[in-house]
Scaffold this active site. Structure first.
Site, PDB file in Angstrom:
ATOM      1  N   LYS A  13      -2.286  -1.691  17.040  1.00 34.57           N
ATOM      2  CA  LYS A  13      -0.742  -2.100  16.474  1.00 34.57           C
ATOM      3  C   LYS A  13       0.151  -0.892  16.474  1.00 34.57           C
ATOM      4  O   LYS A  13       1.204  -1.068  17.253  1.00 34.57           O
ATOM      5  CB  LYS A  13      -0.886  -2.744  15.384  1.00 34.57           C
ATOM      6  CG  LYS A  13      -1.688  -4.082  14.989  1.00 34.57           C
ATOM      7  CD  LYS A  13      -1.528  -4.711  13.698  1.00 34.57           C
ATOM      8  CE  LYS A  13      -1.984  -3.799  12.465  1.00 34.57           C
ATOM      9  NZ  LYS A  13      -3.473  -3.269  12.605  1.00 34.57           N
ATOM     10  N   ARG A  88       0.890  -9.319   5.888  1.00 37.16           N
ATOM     11  CA  ARG A  88      -0.614  -9.157   5.644  1.00 37.16           C
ATOM     12  C   ARG A  88      -1.165 -10.145   4.907  1.00 37.16           C
ATOM     13  O   ARG A  88      -2.539 -10.380   4.763  1.00 37.16           O
ATOM     14  CB  ARG A  88      -0.995  -7.760   5.172  1.00 37.16           C
ATOM     15  CG  ARG A  88      -1.525  -6.913   6.197  1.00 37.16           C
ATOM     16  CD  ARG A  88      -1.975  -5.544   5.410  1.00 37.16           C
ATOM     17  NE  ARG A  88      -2.776  -4.742   5.941  1.00 37.16           N
ATOM     18  CZ  ARG A  88      -2.476  -3.721   6.869  1.00 37.16           C
ATOM     19  NH1 ARG A  88      -1.092  -3.577   7.080  1.00 37.16           N
ATOM     20  NH2 ARG A  88      -3.074  -2.815   7.328  1.00 37.16           N
ATOM     21  N   ARG A 122     -10.084   7.592  15.112  1.00 35.56           N
ATOM     22  CA  ARG A 122      -8.863   7.865  14.934  1.00 35.56           C
ATOM     23  C   ARG A 122      -8.411   9.199  14.362  1.00 35.56           C
ATOM     24  O   ARG A 122      -8.950   9.649  13.203  1.00 35.56           O
ATOM     25  CB  ARG A 122      -8.059   6.575  14.096  1.00 35.56           C
ATOM     26  CG  ARG A 122      -6.707   6.872  13.894  1.00 35.56           C
ATOM     27  CD  ARG A 122      -5.683   5.932  13.497  1.00 35.56           C
ATOM     28  NE  ARG A 122      -6.309   4.958  12.398  1.00 35.56           N
ATOM     29  CZ  ARG A 122      -6.009   3.684  12.292  1.00 35.56           C
ATOM     30  NH1 ARG A 122      -4.871   3.316  12.633  1.00 35.56           N
ATOM     31  NH2 ARG A 122      -6.617   3.161  11.067  1.00 35.56           N
ATOM     32  N   ARG A 151      -7.349  10.115   8.488  1.00 34.96           N
ATOM     33  CA  ARG A 151      -6.810   9.225   7.253  1.00 34.96           C
ATOM     34  C   ARG A 151      -7.754   9.001   6.226  1.00 34.96           C
ATOM     35  O   ARG A 151      -8.946   8.830   6.679  1.00 34.96           O
ATOM     36  CB  ARG A 151      -6.004   8.001   7.582  1.00 34.96           C
ATOM     37  CG  ARG A 151      -4.727   7.847   7.880  1.00 34.96           C
ATOM     38  CD  ARG A 151      -4.273   6.404   8.450  1.00 34.96           C
ATOM     39  NE  ARG A 151      -4.599   5.486   7.844  1.00 34.96           N
ATOM     40  CZ  ARG A 151      -4.286   4.325   8.350  1.00 34.96           C
ATOM     41  NH1 ARG A 151      -3.724   3.814   9.514  1.00 34.96           N
ATOM     42  NH2 ARG A 151      -4.849   3.231   7.596  1.00 34.96           N
TER      43      ARG A 151
HETATM   44  P1  ADP Z   1      -3.881  -0.129   9.744  1.00 37.96           P
HETATM   45  O1  ADP Z   1      -3.025   0.353  10.786  1.00 37.96           O
HETATM   46  O2  ADP Z   1      -5.339   0.655  10.001  1.00 37.96           O
HETATM   47  O3  ADP Z   1      -4.162  -1.792   9.725  1.00 37.96           O
HETATM   48  P2  ADP Z   1      -2.043   0.507   7.803  1.00 37.96           P
HETATM   49  O4  ADP Z   1      -1.305   1.762   8.083  1.00 37.96           O
HETATM   50  O5  ADP Z   1      -1.192  -0.725   8.167  1.00 37.96           O
HETATM   51  O6  ADP Z   1      -3.485   0.318   8.391  1.00 37.96           O
HETATM   52  O7  ADP Z   1      -2.124   0.205   6.125  1.00 37.96           O
HETATM   53  C1  ADP Z   1      -2.923   0.996   5.463  1.00 37.96           C
HETATM   54  C2  ADP Z   1      -3.196   0.504   3.942  1.00 37.96           C
HETATM   55  O8  ADP Z   1      -1.717   0.295   3.403  1.00 37.96           O
HETATM   56  C3  ADP Z   1      -3.716  -0.848   4.117  1.00 37.96           C
HETATM   57  O9  ADP Z   1      -5.200  -0.939   3.825  1.00 37.96           O
HETATM   58  C4  ADP Z   1      -3.098  -1.410   2.632  1.00 37.96           C
HETATM   59  O10 ADP Z   1      -3.854  -0.739   1.610  1.00 37.96           O
HETATM   60  C5  ADP Z   1      -1.815  -0.812   2.599  1.00 37.96           C
HETATM   61  N1  ADP Z   1      -0.820  -1.693   3.363  1.00 37.96           N
HETATM   62  C6  ADP Z   1      -0.096  -1.614   4.522  1.00 37.96           C
HETATM   63  N2  ADP Z   1       0.828  -2.635   4.774  1.00 37.96           N
HETATM   64  C7  ADP Z   1       0.559  -3.547   3.730  1.00 37.96           C
HETATM   65  C8  ADP Z   1       1.010  -4.880   3.411  1.00 37.96           C
HETATM   66  N3  ADP Z   1       1.701  -5.390   4.422  1.00 37.96           N
HETATM   67  N4  ADP Z   1       0.834  -5.494   2.378  1.00 37.96           N
HETATM   68  C9  ADP Z   1      -0.224  -4.896   1.448  1.00 37.96           C
HETATM   69  N5  ADP Z   1      -0.735  -3.604   1.745  1.00 37.96           N
HETATM   70  C10 ADP Z   1      -0.197  -2.749   2.600  1.00 37.96           C
HETATM   71  P1  ADP Z   2      -3.805  -0.020  14.123  1.00 36.92           P
HETATM   72  O1  ADP Z   2      -2.398   0.486  13.945  1.00 36.92           O
HETATM   73  O2  ADP Z   2      -3.742  -1.441  14.679  1.00 36.92           O
HETATM   74  O3  ADP Z   2      -4.608   0.473  13.061  1.00 36.92           O
HETATM   75  P2  ADP Z   2      -3.793   2.231  16.032  1.00 36.92           P
HETATM   76  O4  ADP Z   2      -2.547   2.238  17.109  1.00 36.92           O
HETATM   77  O5  ADP Z   2      -3.450   3.292  15.035  1.00 36.92           O
HETATM   78  O6  ADP Z   2      -4.382   0.883  15.508  1.00 36.92           O
HETATM   79  O7  ADP Z   2      -5.019   2.636  16.813  1.00 36.92           O
HETATM   80  C1  ADP Z   2      -6.401   2.636  16.189  1.00 36.92           C
HETATM   81  C2  ADP Z   2      -7.083   3.973  17.187  1.00 36.92           C
HETATM   82  O8  ADP Z   2      -7.510   3.516  18.554  1.00 36.92           O
HETATM   83  C3  ADP Z   2      -6.173   5.077  17.486  1.00 36.92           C
HETATM   84  O9  ADP Z   2      -7.195   6.553  17.405  1.00 36.92           O
HETATM   85  C4  ADP Z   2      -5.877   4.891  18.577  1.00 36.92           C
HETATM   86  O10 ADP Z   2      -5.265   6.104  19.662  1.00 36.92           O
HETATM   87  C5  ADP Z   2      -6.683   4.120  19.547  1.00 36.92           C
HETATM   88  N1  ADP Z   2      -6.495   3.123  20.600  1.00 36.92           N
HETATM   89  C6  ADP Z   2      -5.540   2.179  20.200  1.00 36.92           C
HETATM   90  N2  ADP Z   2      -5.289   1.344  21.273  1.00 36.92           N
HETATM   91  C7  ADP Z   2      -6.193   1.730  22.303  1.00 36.92           C
HETATM   92  C8  ADP Z   2      -6.942   1.259  23.589  1.00 36.92           C
HETATM   93  N3  ADP Z   2      -6.283   0.301  24.162  1.00 36.92           N
HETATM   94  N4  ADP Z   2      -7.899   1.902  24.114  1.00 36.92           N
HETATM   95  C9  ADP Z   2      -8.278   2.841  23.465  1.00 36.92           C
HETATM   96  N5  ADP Z   2      -8.143   3.669  22.195  1.00 36.92           N
HETATM   97  C10 ADP Z   2      -7.055   3.008  21.715  1.00 36.92           C
END
Ligand code: ADP
Ligand code: ADP
Ligand code: ZN
Length: 207
Positions: A13, A88, A122, A151
């Site tokens: 995302k 979410r 990541r 992270r």
């Molecule tokens: P990822 O990209 O791996 O899905 P995020 O960066 O979006 O992770 O979120 C990291 C953490 O921040 C989540 O596991 C949650 O604890 C919190 N968080 C982020 N967005 C929300 C939301 N919309 N509602 C509740 N908690 C959130």
């Molecule tokens: P999210 O925001 O959904 O948690 P990220 O955009 O941070 O996900 O992506 C998670 C991990 O996967 C990062 O290390 C990113 O560089 C890698 N990644 C994302 N999209 C792709 C793809 N299409 N192919 C390979 N690696 C990817």
């Protein structure tokens, strides 16, 4: 252009949101990034959020809903926005529908094994860039030169809880937006360029 990106943790995302916001010139609103910035700055919100994030749990709805409502009221969101990581829960989606109208919900689909691999590999930079050890083998950011880090909540202990939370609390949003007729699925297993192309095609079709 009012967009929501859905998808499991690690689906891609953030990666796609950065590109899409660059192309369409709309603000990228990541609740995860906002919460992490608050943790770093040591704000009361950050202190409260950290307790949940460290456990892989969601921060309470009323906290994030308030954050997003405020952010969407800002001037730069008038021309549209991309929400990454919000809503979410069904409660968050319902609240959002009261203060803004989502035009497209892009669901980035990735299978369970891939999600684990994406999260485990990541690496982040403090400037917001993210990398993956499978295609990037430096420990310095390409954009700003800072040291990359993992992270805390991407470590194995927390990932399992996050995936369970996703299945239980967030996956139902796919059905929610499908019923509203705004859901678009994208195959997130493809290369980053290919996923980007597919999202662009969807968004350009809608206009
Ligand atoms: P990822 O990209 O791996 O899905 P995020 O960066 O979006 O992770 O979120 C990291 C953490 O921040 C989540 O596991 C949650 O604890 C919190 N968080 C982020 N967005 C929300 C939301 N919309 N509602 C509740 N908690 C959130
Ligand atoms: P999210 O925001 O959904 O948690 P990220 O955009 O941070 O996900 O992506 C998670 C991990 O996967 C990062 O290390 C990113 O560089 C890698 N990644 C994302 N999209 C792709 C793809 N299409 N192919 C390979 N690696 C990817
Ligand atoms: Zn950087």
């Amino acid at each position: 252009m009012n967009l929501v990106f859905l998808g499991a943790p690690g689906a891609g995302k953030g990666t796609q949101a950065t590109r899409i916001c660059g192309k369409y010139n709309i603000p990228h609103i990541s609740t995860g990034d906002i919460l992490r910035a608050n943790i770093k700055a040591g704000t009361p919100l950050g202190v409260e959020a950290k307790a949940y994030i460290d456990k892989g749990l969601l921060v309470p709805d009323e906290v994030v809903i308030g954050l997003v409502e405020q952010r969407l009221a800002e001037e730069d969101c008038k021309k549209g926005y991309l929400l990454d990581g919000f809503p979410r829960t069904l409660e968050q989606a319902e609240a959002l529908s009261k203060f803004s109208k989502v035009e497209t919900a892009v669901n980035i689909q990735v299978d369970a094994d891939m999600v684990v691999e994406r999260i485990a590999g990541r690496r982040m930079c403090k400037c917001g860039e993210s990398y993956h050890i499978s295609w990037y083998n430096s420990d310095k950011c390409q954009k700003c030169g800072s040291a990359l880090y993992q992270r805390d909540d991407d470590k194995e202990e927390t990932v399992k809880a996050r995936l369970e939370v996703y299945e239980k609390q967030t996956a139902p949003l796919i059905e929610y937006y499908a019923k509203k007729g705004v859901l678009k699925n994208v195959d997130g297993m493809q290369s980053m360029d290919k996923v980007f192309e597919d999202v662009v095609r969807i968004l350009d079709d809608n206009d």
